[in-house]
Design a protein around this motif. Sequence first.
Motif, PDB file in Angstrom:
ATOM      1  N   PHE A   1      17.078  50.538  41.525  1.00 20.07           N
ATOM      2  CA  PHE A   1      15.849  49.845  41.900  1.00 20.07           C
ATOM      3  C   PHE A   1      15.514  50.218  43.331  1.00 20.07           C
ATOM      4  N   ASP A   2      14.224  50.490  43.583  1.00 18.68           N
ATOM      5  CA  ASP A   2      13.842  50.812  44.951  1.00 18.68           C
ATOM      6  C   ASP A   2      13.832  49.543  45.807  1.00 18.68           C
ATOM      7  N   ALA A   3      13.742  49.732  47.099  1.00 20.26           N
ATOM      8  CA  ALA A   3      13.852  48.619  48.047  1.00 20.26           C
ATOM      9  C   ALA A   3      12.787  47.552  47.807  1.00 20.26           C
ATOM     10  N   ASP A   4      11.575  47.965  47.460  1.00 21.78           N
ATOM     11  CA  ASP A   4      10.508  46.992  47.208  1.00 21.78           C
ATOM     12  C   ASP A   4      10.829  46.138  45.986  1.00 21.78           C
TER      13      ASP A   4
ATOM     14  N   ALA B   1      13.449  43.619  46.772  1.00 27.75           N
ATOM     15  CA  ALA B   1      12.855  42.506  47.515  1.00 27.75           C
ATOM     16  C   ALA B   1      12.182  41.523  46.560  1.00 27.75           C
ATOM     17  N   VAL B   2      11.508  42.030  45.540  1.00 26.39           N
ATOM     18  CA  VAL B   2      10.881  41.167  44.540  1.00 26.39           C
ATOM     19  C   VAL B   2      11.949  40.386  43.781  1.00 26.39           C
ATOM     20  N   LEU B   3      13.021  41.057  43.401  1.00 25.55           N
ATOM     21  CA  LEU B   3      14.098  40.368  42.678  1.00 25.55           C
ATOM     22  C   LEU B   3      14.728  39.291  43.546  1.00 25.55           C
ATOM     23  N   ARG B   4      14.827  39.534  44.825  1.00 23.99           N
ATOM     24  CA  ARG B   4      15.358  38.535  45.756  1.00 23.99           C
ATOM     25  C   ARG B   4      14.440  37.308  45.806  1.00 23.99           C
TER      26      ARG B   4
ATOM     27  N   VAL C   1      19.277  40.645  37.557  1.00 25.07           N
ATOM     28  CA  VAL C   1      19.441  42.105  37.556  1.00 25.07           C
ATOM     29  C   VAL C   1      19.670  42.628  36.140  1.00 25.07           C
ATOM     30  N   ARG C   2      20.480  41.930  35.372  1.00 22.23           N
ATOM     31  CA  ARG C   2      20.749  42.350  33.988  1.00 22.23           C
ATOM     32  C   ARG C   2      19.447  42.385  33.180  1.00 22.23           C
TER      33      ARG C   2
END
Length: 71
Positions: free
Chosen positions: A8-11, A14-17, A45-46
């Motif tokens: 997953f890219d950094a953006d 950040a959305v997942l966070r 994440v899964r």
Amino acid sequence: MTKTSHHFDADYVAVLREVLDIAVEQIAAEHRTPATKAKMAQTIVRNAAAGVTDARSLVSHAVAAGAEGAP
């Protein structure tokens, strides 16, 4: 059994966070432990790795995973 690696890219991370933060606010305060948060993060994440992209769905799955806390 073949393991698939998802990057997953950094953006997106950040959305997942943000999804995790929203989900944590929806469980009982006494369950907001690091272990429960980790369990919820794993669930997010899964599901994201499995192709779930709807934030509401990710939150819902995470809340269900964290509703009873973690052992």
